[in-house]
Design an enzyme around this catalytic site. Structure first.
Site, mmCIF file in Angstrom:
data_model
loop_
_atom_site.group_PDB
_atom_site.id
_atom_site.type_symbol
_atom_site.label_atom_id
_atom_site.label_comp_id
_atom_site.label_asym_id
_atom_site.label_seq_id
_atom_site.Cartn_x
_atom_site.Cartn_y
_atom_site.Cartn_z
ATOM 1 N N GLY A 22 48.341 58.591 15.907
ATOM 2 C CA GLY A 22 48.666 60.017 15.775
ATOM 3 C C GLY A 22 49.380 60.536 17.010
ATOM 4 N N GLN A 26 50.107 67.417 18.126
ATOM 5 C CA GLN A 26 50.044 68.351 19.264
ATOM 6 C C GLN A 26 49.416 67.681 20.485
ATOM 7 O OE1 GLN A 26 47.133 71.488 19.062
ATOM 8 N NE2 GLN A 26 48.150 72.724 20.643
ATOM 9 N N ASP A 67 49.880 53.037 9.690
ATOM 10 C CA ASP A 67 49.135 53.883 8.764
ATOM 11 C C ASP A 67 47.672 53.450 8.832
ATOM 12 O OD1 ASP A 67 48.000 55.225 6.700
ATOM 13 O OD2 ASP A 67 49.555 54.736 5.224
ATOM 14 N N TYR A 157 37.539 70.188 6.532
ATOM 15 C CA TYR A 157 37.790 69.632 7.867
ATOM 16 C C TYR A 157 36.474 69.487 8.644
ATOM 17 C CZ TYR A 157 39.659 69.649 12.694
ATOM 18 O OH TYR A 157 39.955 69.375 14.003
ATOM 19 N N LYS A 161 34.384 66.201 10.088
ATOM 20 C CA LYS A 161 34.006 66.050 11.503
ATOM 21 C C LYS A 161 32.512 65.736 11.637
ATOM 22 C CE LYS A 161 37.971 66.552 13.583
ATOM 23 N NZ LYS A 161 38.637 65.331 14.107
ATOM 24 N N ILE A 187 43.260 74.177 20.888
ATOM 25 C CA ILE A 187 44.008 73.656 22.038
ATOM 26 C C ILE A 187 45.341 74.400 22.152
ATOM 27 C CG2 ILE A 187 45.063 71.601 23.093
ATOM 28 C CD1 ILE A 187 41.981 71.482 22.913
HETATM 29 N N1 SER Z 1 42.224 73.579 16.147
HETATM 30 C C1 SER Z 1 41.440 73.154 15.030
HETATM 31 C C2 SER Z 1 41.710 73.976 13.840
HETATM 32 O O1 SER Z 1 41.995 75.127 14.002
HETATM 33 C C3 SER Z 1 39.977 73.193 15.360
HETATM 34 O O2 SER Z 1 39.554 71.935 15.741
HETATM 35 O O3 SER Z 1 41.612 73.510 12.752
#
Ligand code: SER
Length: 328
Positions: A22, A26, A67, A157, A161, A187
Site C-alpha cells: 500500500g 496517504q 495484490d 471499517y 479493525k 492523519i
Molecule cells: N482516518 C480514518 C478514517 O477516517 C480513521 O482511521 O476512516
C-alpha cells in the site's frame, strides 16, 4: 538496478528487508522514503496495485506490483526479496467502507489474513499493521479513551479493525508471529491526500483554504476527533517497529497527537489566512465521527515504547501552511 544512498553504521546494524504494502496511499507514500532513508534504498520494497506510485518512490528504490489478495504472489515476493519486515498499509477507510461494506471486508480482512498466514511460513520477523480509532464505537468512553475498553464499532471499517486486532493477538500467541499495531487517529499530511476517510476534512481544509480561501466541511463545527501530524505518525511506526519486544505487554496501542474540532482548526488557519471562510454541511460521515472518541489515552504506548509526539494543533497548522502555500 542498484539504488544507493548513504548508510550510517547504525543503519548497517539495524539492517532489515522491508516490504511496504500500500505504498501509494496517504501514509505509504511518505513511509517509503522515510524507511529508505533509515534502512537503505535497496532494502525497502514498495508495492502498489491500482494507484500509481509517486516518482520519488519509483526512482529511489525497488517497486513491484502486488495484490495482497493473492496468497501465492505474496509467497513469491517474500521468497524472492528475502523479506523479514512488513508494513501493511493497504486498507479501505471508514467512509468508503460504508458505501461498499463487502469490498471493505474483503480487502481489509483477506489482505491481512493472507499476510499473516504467509508470514508465519516465511520467517517474517515483524509486521506493522495500523489499527484505528474506528475500532471504538458509541458504547466506548469518548473522553480519554483507554487502551483496553469496549470495542463495538458501528462501521464496517471499524469491524475489520477489531477483527484485525484480535488476529494480531491470536497469531502472536499461537505462532509467535510478531505483529505490532497502533490505533491511528486522523492523519494530517502535506504530500498525498487521504481517500475515503471521515477525518479527511482536516487535510482538505488546508488545500481549500490556500487555493480558494473557502471550505465546506462535511462534519459539524464542534465535532472533536483525535488527530496526528504525519511526522509523528511515521515516528510512531519506526518506534514501535524497533521497540524491545520484552517491553511490549500487548500487540495493539492507542496513540494520539492532538484533538480538535473543525471550528478549532478553522480558527487556527485564520491566523495565517484571515479571509478564510468555512461553512458546515454535515453528511453521513457525521454519524461515523460521532461514534468515535474525542480524545485518546495513550499512556501505555508512552510507558512501554516511549511514544512521545511532537506536534500540536498550532505547530502542525503552521507547518502545513508553510509547505502547501509554497507548493500550491
Ligand atoms: N482516518 C480514518 C478514517 O477516517 C480513521 O482511521 O476512516
Amino acid at each position: 538496478m542498484i539504488y544507493t544512498n548513504k548508510l550510517t553504521f547504525q543503519n548497517l546494524i539495524n539492517m532489515r528487508r522491508i516490504l511496504v504494502i500500500g505504498a501509494a496511499g496517504q501514509i505509504g507514500s511518505e513511509l517509503v522514503p522515510f524507511l529508505r532513508n533509515k534502512y537503505g534504498n535497496d532494502n525497502v520494497i514498495a508495492t502498489g496495485r491500482k494507484t500509481p506510485l509517486p516518482d520519488v518512490i519509483k526512482k529511489s528504490g525497488p517497486v513491484i506490483y502486488l495484490d495482497a489478495l493473492e496468497r501465492n504472489t505474496l509467497s513469491r515476493v517474500f521468497y524472492e526479496y528475502d523479506i523479514d519486515t512488513i508494513f501493511h498499509m493497504a486498507s479501505i477507510l471508514s467512509a468508503t467502507g460504508e458505501k461498499m461494506p463487502q469490498t471493505a471486508w474483503d480487502i481489509n480482512m483477506n489482505g491481512l489474513i493472507n499476510i499473516l498466514e504467509t508470514s508465519r511460513r516465511y520467517n517474517i520477523k515483524t509486521i506493522v499493521w495500523p489499527s484505528s480509532i474506528a475500532a471504538f464505537g458509541p458504547t466506548t468512553p469518548r473522553e480519554n479513551t483507554p487502551n483496553t475498553t469496549v470495542l463495538q464499532p458501528t462501521t464496517m471499517y471499524g469491524i475489520t479493525k477489531v477483527a484485525g486486532e484480535l488476529l494480531a493477538e491470536y497469531y502472536y500467541k499461537k505462532y509467535g508471529l510478531d505483529i505490532r499495531s497502533m490505533r491511528l487517529p486522523g492523519i494530517i499530511s502535506s504530500e498525498t491526500l487521504p481517500g475515503g476517510g471521515t477525518t479527511d476534512y482536516a487535510v482538505e481544509i488546508f488545500y481549500e483554504a490556500i487555493k480558494n480561501m473557502k471550505y465546506t466541511c462535511f462534519l459539524k463545527e464542534n465535532t472533536v476527533l483525535p488527530m496526528m501530524y504525519m511526522p509523528d505518525c511515521l515516528k510512531s511506526m519506526i518506534d514501535l517497529l524497533e521497540a524491545d519486544n520484552s517491553k511490549l505487554k500487548r500487540r495493539v496501542y492507542n496513540i494520539t497527537g492532538m484533538s480538535f474540532s473543525a471550528g478549532e482548526i478553522a480558527a487556527e488557519i485564520k491566523k495565517y489566512i484571515p479571509q478564510f471562510e468555512i461553512d458546515y454541511k454535515p453528511d453521513f460521515r457525521e454519524e461515523i465521527a460521532d461514534s468515535w472518541p474525542k480524545s485518546i489515552d495513550d499512556s501505555l504506548a508512552r510507558e512501554e515504547w516511549n511514544w512521545n509526539p511532537s506536534y500540536d494543533l498550532a505547530s502542525m497548522t503552521k507547518d502545513m501552511i508553510d509547505i502547501l502555500s509554497k507548493r500550491l
